[in-house]
Scaffold this motif. Structure first.
Motif, PDB file in Angstrom:
ATOM      1  N   ALA A  11       3.317   5.442   0.535  1.00 17.66           N
ATOM      2  CA  ALA A  11       3.152   5.108  -0.432  1.00 17.66           C
ATOM      3  C   ALA A  11       1.404   5.032  -1.783  1.00 17.66           C
ATOM      4  O   ALA A  11       0.688   4.901  -0.730  1.00 17.66           O
ATOM      5  CB  ALA A  11       3.380   4.131  -1.821  1.00 17.66           C
ATOM      6  N   GLY A  12       1.401   6.565  -2.334  1.00 20.80           N
ATOM      7  CA  GLY A  12       0.435   6.133  -3.665  1.00 20.80           C
ATOM      8  C   GLY A  12       0.551   6.348  -4.249  1.00 20.80           C
ATOM      9  O   GLY A  12       1.851   4.470  -4.657  1.00 20.80           O
ATOM     10  N   SER A  13      -0.231   6.099  -5.817  1.00 22.19           N
ATOM     11  CA  SER A  13      -0.268   5.344  -6.843  1.00 22.19           C
ATOM     12  C   SER A  13       0.672   6.177  -7.579  1.00 22.19           C
ATOM     13  O   SER A  13       1.296   6.702  -7.115  1.00 22.19           O
ATOM     14  CB  SER A  13      -1.775   5.337  -7.282  1.00 22.19           C
ATOM     15  OG  SER A  13      -1.700   7.143  -7.574  1.00 22.19           O
ATOM     16  N   GLY A  14       2.016   4.810  -8.904  1.00 19.84           N
ATOM     17  CA  GLY A  14       1.873   6.239 -10.082  1.00 19.84           C
ATOM     18  C   GLY A  14       3.324   5.228  -9.737  1.00 19.84           C
ATOM     19  O   GLY A  14       3.557   4.284  -8.773  1.00 19.84           O
ATOM     20  N   ALA A  15       4.492   5.349 -10.450  1.00 19.38           N
ATOM     21  CA  ALA A  15       5.835   4.764 -10.604  1.00 19.38           C
ATOM     22  C   ALA A  15       6.745   5.725  -9.528  1.00 19.38           C
ATOM     23  O   ALA A  15       7.489   4.492  -9.477  1.00 19.38           O
ATOM     24  CB  ALA A  15       6.610   5.436 -12.356  1.00 19.38           C
ATOM     25  N   LEU A  16       6.810   6.911  -8.890  1.00 17.93           N
ATOM     26  CA  LEU A  16       7.555   7.853  -7.625  1.00 17.93           C
ATOM     27  C   LEU A  16       8.093   6.269  -6.917  1.00 17.93           C
ATOM     28  O   LEU A  16       8.962   6.706  -6.541  1.00 17.93           O
ATOM     29  CB  LEU A  16       6.929   8.389  -7.732  1.00 17.93           C
ATOM     30  CG  LEU A  16       7.781   8.930  -7.123  1.00 17.93           C
ATOM     31  CD1 LEU A  16       9.497   9.180  -6.933  1.00 17.93           C
ATOM     32  CD2 LEU A  16       7.405  10.457  -5.957  1.00 17.93           C
ATOM     33  N   PRO A  17       7.310   6.165  -6.191  1.00 21.91           N
ATOM     34  CA  PRO A  17       7.075   5.530  -4.874  1.00 21.91           C
ATOM     35  C   PRO A  17       8.455   3.595  -5.454  1.00 21.91           C
ATOM     36  O   PRO A  17       9.109   3.821  -4.634  1.00 21.91           O
ATOM     37  CB  PRO A  17       6.468   4.798  -4.467  1.00 21.91           C
ATOM     38  CG  PRO A  17       4.936   5.281  -4.790  1.00 21.91           C
ATOM     39  CD  PRO A  17       5.124   5.485  -6.051  1.00 21.91           C
ATOM     40  N   ALA A  18       8.298   3.328  -6.283  1.00 18.43           N
ATOM     41  CA  ALA A  18       9.314   2.639  -6.649  1.00 18.43           C
ATOM     42  C   ALA A  18      10.354   2.299  -7.138  1.00 18.43           C
ATOM     43  O   ALA A  18      12.112   2.065  -6.854  1.00 18.43           O
ATOM     44  CB  ALA A  18       8.621   1.303  -7.965  1.00 18.43           C
ATOM     45  N   LEU A  20      11.903   5.569  -5.872  1.00 18.31           N
ATOM     46  CA  LEU A  20      12.237   6.126  -5.085  1.00 18.31           C
ATOM     47  C   LEU A  20      13.345   4.668  -4.148  1.00 18.31           C
ATOM     48  O   LEU A  20      13.911   4.810  -3.614  1.00 18.31           O
ATOM     49  CB  LEU A  20      10.887   6.434  -4.001  1.00 18.31           C
ATOM     50  CG  LEU A  20      11.701   6.915  -2.495  1.00 18.31           C
ATOM     51  CD1 LEU A  20      12.638   8.463  -2.930  1.00 18.31           C
ATOM     52  CD2 LEU A  20      10.955   7.568  -2.031  1.00 18.31           C
ATOM     53  N   ALA A  21      12.145   3.882  -3.958  1.00 23.21           N
ATOM     54  CA  ALA A  21      12.653   3.074  -3.153  1.00 23.21           C
ATOM     55  C   ALA A  21      13.904   2.318  -3.835  1.00 23.21           C
ATOM     56  O   ALA A  21      15.137   1.576  -3.264  1.00 23.21           O
ATOM     57  CB  ALA A  21      11.858   1.323  -3.171  1.00 23.21           C
ATOM     58  N   ALA A  22      13.615   1.882  -4.580  1.00 26.58           N
ATOM     59  CA  ALA A  22      15.306   1.466  -6.525  1.00 26.58           C
ATOM     60  C   ALA A  22      16.455   2.320  -5.881  1.00 26.58           C
ATOM     61  O   ALA A  22      17.775   2.056  -6.181  1.00 26.58           O
ATOM     62  CB  ALA A  22      15.061   1.388  -7.510  1.00 26.58           C
ATOM     63  N   ALA A  23      16.429   3.760  -5.238  1.00 25.44           N
ATOM     64  CA  ALA A  23      17.448   4.573  -5.465  1.00 25.44           C
ATOM     65  C   ALA A  23      17.606   4.329  -3.533  1.00 25.44           C
ATOM     66  O   ALA A  23      18.873   5.009  -3.157  1.00 25.44           O
ATOM     67  CB  ALA A  23      16.718   6.161  -5.346  1.00 25.44           C
ATOM     68  N   LEU A  29      10.697  -0.184   4.618  1.00 23.94           N
ATOM     69  CA  LEU A  29       9.221  -0.972   4.472  1.00 23.94           C
ATOM     70  C   LEU A  29       7.978   0.816   4.004  1.00 23.94           C
ATOM     71  O   LEU A  29       8.322   1.098   3.702  1.00 23.94           O
ATOM     72  CB  LEU A  29       8.676  -0.537   5.996  1.00 23.94           C
ATOM     73  CG  LEU A  29       7.001  -1.054   6.362  1.00 23.94           C
ATOM     74  CD1 LEU A  29       7.462  -1.730   7.368  1.00 23.94           C
ATOM     75  CD2 LEU A  29       6.232   0.102   6.038  1.00 23.94           C
ATOM     76  N   VAL A  30       7.638   0.066   2.969  1.00 25.68           N
ATOM     77  CA  VAL A  30       6.364   0.012   1.970  1.00 25.68           C
ATOM     78  C   VAL A  30       5.171   0.178   2.764  1.00 25.68           C
ATOM     79  O   VAL A  30       4.809  -1.031   2.501  1.00 25.68           O
ATOM     80  CB  VAL A  30       6.205  -0.428   0.479  1.00 25.68           C
ATOM     81  CG1 VAL A  30       5.335   0.496  -0.339  1.00 25.68           C
ATOM     82  CG2 VAL A  30       7.681  -0.370   0.053  1.00 25.68           C
ATOM     83  N   ALA A  31       4.099   0.894   2.803  1.00 32.41           N
ATOM     84  CA  ALA A  31       2.939   1.007   2.918  1.00 32.41           C
ATOM     85  C   ALA A  31       2.062   1.894   2.503  1.00 32.41           C
ATOM     86  O   ALA A  31       1.971   3.455   1.837  1.00 32.41           O
ATOM     87  CB  ALA A  31       2.676   1.996   4.284  1.00 32.41           C
ATOM     88  N   ALA A  32       1.300   1.205   2.199  1.00 32.62           N
ATOM     89  CA  ALA A  32       0.974   2.258   0.728  1.00 32.62           C
ATOM     90  C   ALA A  32      -1.513   1.884   1.916  1.00 32.62           C
ATOM     91  O   ALA A  32      -1.870   1.116   2.392  1.00 32.62           O
ATOM     92  CB  ALA A  32      -0.145   0.761  -0.081  1.00 32.62           C
ATOM     93  N   MET A  33      -2.076   3.606   1.223  1.00 32.96           N
ATOM     94  CA  MET A  33      -3.693   3.601   1.632  1.00 32.96           C
ATOM     95  C   MET A  33      -4.229   2.911   0.919  1.00 32.96           C
ATOM     96  O   MET A  33      -4.492   2.998  -0.197  1.00 32.96           O
ATOM     97  CB  MET A  33      -3.604   4.792   1.551  1.00 32.96           C
ATOM     98  CG  MET A  33      -5.681   5.252   2.184  1.00 32.96           C
ATOM     99  SD  MET A  33      -5.459   7.662   2.954  1.00 32.96           S
ATOM    100  CE  MET A  33      -5.708   7.447   0.670  1.00 32.96           C
ATOM    101  N   LEU A  41       5.276  -2.414  -6.963  1.00 29.08           N
ATOM    102  CA  LEU A  41       5.706  -2.125  -5.897  1.00 29.08           C
ATOM    103  C   LEU A  41       4.613  -2.741  -4.819  1.00 29.08           C
ATOM    104  O   LEU A  41       3.476  -2.919  -4.763  1.00 29.08           O
ATOM    105  CB  LEU A  41       6.159  -0.615  -5.474  1.00 29.08           C
ATOM    106  CG  LEU A  41       7.060  -0.968  -4.431  1.00 29.08           C
ATOM    107  CD1 LEU A  41       7.955  -1.110  -4.045  1.00 29.08           C
ATOM    108  CD2 LEU A  41       7.780   0.873  -3.577  1.00 29.08           C
ATOM    109  N   THR A  42       5.336  -3.853  -3.995  1.00 28.69           N
ATOM    110  CA  THR A  42       4.316  -5.257  -3.082  1.00 28.69           C
ATOM    111  C   THR A  42       4.698  -3.759  -1.305  1.00 28.69           C
ATOM    112  O   THR A  42       5.357  -3.794  -1.099  1.00 28.69           O
ATOM    113  CB  THR A  42       5.042  -6.150  -2.863  1.00 28.69           C
ATOM    114  OG1 THR A  42       4.577  -6.465  -4.517  1.00 28.69           O
ATOM    115  CG2 THR A  42       3.410  -6.464  -2.029  1.00 28.69           C
ATOM    116  N   ALA A  43       2.969  -3.533  -1.161  1.00 36.86           N
ATOM    117  CA  ALA A  43       3.467  -2.752   0.310  1.00 36.86           C
ATOM    118  C   ALA A  43       3.745  -3.868   1.477  1.00 36.86           C
ATOM    119  O   ALA A  43       2.599  -4.969   1.245  1.00 36.86           O
ATOM    120  CB  ALA A  43       1.569  -1.946   0.423  1.00 36.86           C
ATOM    121  N   ASP A  44       4.359  -3.681   2.233  1.00 39.01           N
ATOM    122  CA  ASP A  44       4.455  -4.456   3.048  1.00 39.01           C
ATOM    123  C   ASP A  44       3.015  -4.198   4.340  1.00 39.01           C
ATOM    124  O   ASP A  44       2.621  -5.512   4.827  1.00 39.01           O
ATOM    125  CB  ASP A  44       6.113  -3.939   3.734  1.00 39.01           C
ATOM    126  CG  ASP A  44       6.685  -4.128   3.477  1.00 39.01           C
ATOM    127  OD1 ASP A  44       6.669  -5.573   3.258  1.00 39.01           O
ATOM    128  OD2 ASP A  44       7.528  -3.068   3.120  1.00 39.01           O
TER     129      ASP A  44
END
Length: 271
Positions: A11-18, A20-23, A29-33, A41-44
Motif C-alpha cells: 500500500a502507498g498513500s491515498g484512498a485506493l488501498p482501502a 481495494l481491501a474493501a472490494a 495483509l496490508v504492508a506499507a513503505m 487503513l491500518t498497515a499490518d
C-alpha cells in the motif's frame, strides 16, 4: 480458511488501498513503505527499501503468495547504514532502473517480487468493478468535447510513450496543461489559474482526459480518478472528464456519478 491465494496489498498513500481491501472477499495483509501511509487503513507490516529482502522473506513466512500494488509512493531517500547484505546486492539494479524512469523502476520491482516467488496481480484482476467499461456515465459530451478528448488522448499517448504522464487538459483544440510528476491535482490547479489565457468557454469548456501509458504493465500504477478529481475539474472551469475505458480506476464511483450530475460535468469512459 481461504482456498485461494493469500494476498498482500503493498500500500502507498491515498484512498485506493482501502477501497481495494474493501472490494476483496478475503481480508488481505496490508504492508506499507515508511512515509507512505494509506488512508483509512491500518498497515499490518511496515518496511523500508533498504530492508527489502527481509521484508519479502517476512511476507513468505506469513503465507503470502500473491501481492497487489495500490496507492501513490514517493521515492525514498536511502540510508546506506540500514542496508542488509541481500538487499545491498539488489541496489545497483534498483538504482539503474530509477535512473531510467518510473516505468523501468516499476518493472524491476515486479521482477524482484516474482523472483521471490510472489504472483503480482493487478486491480483489474482482483476488483474489476473499479475500472468502468466503455460508455458515457453522466451527461452528454458535445461534438466539440469529443474532438477535444481525441486531441487530449493523442497528447497523453505521446507523453506516456516517454514516461511523462497520464493526463492532459484540452479546450477547443488547445492544450492547457499536461500531467507530470506533481500529479492531477497540480495540473487542474494550474488550469484553474490561467484565467485570461483560456479560450472562450461559450465555445467549449474543455476536457480533462486520463489514460494508461502505451504498453504499460497493467499490474501496477494504473491511473486513478475520484471525487476530488471532479471537484478540481469543476474549479478549473472544464466541461467534464473523459478516460480510457477499462484502464482507469474510479474511486467511489457512485459518489463520482452523483457529483458529476450536481456539478454539470460529463463523465465518459472512452473506448
Amino acid at each position: 480458511m481461504t482456498s485461494g491465494p493469500r494476498t498482500a496489498i503493498i500500500a502507498g498513500s491515498g484512498a485506493l488501498p482501502a477501497v481495494l481491501a474493501a472490494a476483496m472477499a478475503d481480508a488481505p495483509l496490508v504492508a506499507a513503505m515508511d512515509g507512505n501511509a494509506p488512508e483509512s487503513l491500518t498497515a499490518d507490516l511496515r518496511f523500508r527499501v533498504e530492508r527489502l529482502v527481509p521484508f519479502l522473506r517476512a511476507l513468505a513466512r506469513d503465507g503470502i503468495d500473491r501481492v497487489i500494488f495500490a496507492g501513490a509512493v514517493t521515492r525514498p531517500r536511502l540510508d546506506p547504514a540500514l542496508l542488509d547484505e541481500a538487499t545491498a546486492a539488489l541496489l545497483p539494479r534498483l538504482m539503474a532502473a530509477m535512473a531510467a524512469g518510473d516505468d523501468a523502476t516499476l518493472r524491476v520491482v515486479i521482477e524482484i517480487f516474482e523472483e521471490f516467488g510472489f504472483t503480482v496481480a493487478g486491480v483489474d484482476t482482483i476488483a474489476p468493478g473499479l475500472l468502468p467499461g466503455a460508455g458515457v456515465l453522466v451527461g452528454t459530451p458535445s461534438t466539440r468535447d469529443a474532438a477535444d478528448t481525441a486531441r487530449a488522448a493523442e497528447i497523453v499517448a505521446t507523453l506516456g510513450a516517454v514516461d511523462v504522464g497520464q493526463g492532459a487538459v484540452v479546450a477547443q483544440g488547445l492544450c492547457l496543461g499536461v500531467e507530470a510528476l506533481p500529479g492531477t491535482d497540480a495540473l487542474l490547479a494550474q488550469v484553474a489559474g490561467i484565467g485570461a489565457l483560456r479560450p472562450d468557454p461559450a465555445r467549449g469548456r474543455g476536457v480533462f482526459y486520463k489514460a494508461a501509458k502505451p504498453g504499460q504493465d497493467r499490474r501496477i500504477d494504473l491511473p486513478t480518478i475520484g471525487p476530488e478529481t471532479l471537484r478540481g475539474v469543476a474549479a478549473a472551469g472544464l466541461g467534464g472528464v473523459a478516460f480510457q475505458a477499462g484502464s482507469v480506476i474510479c474511486l467511489e464511483l457512485p459518489e463520482m456519478l452523483r457529483l458529476a450530475r450536481s456539478l454539470d460535468l460529463f463523465l465518459w469512459a472512452r473506448a
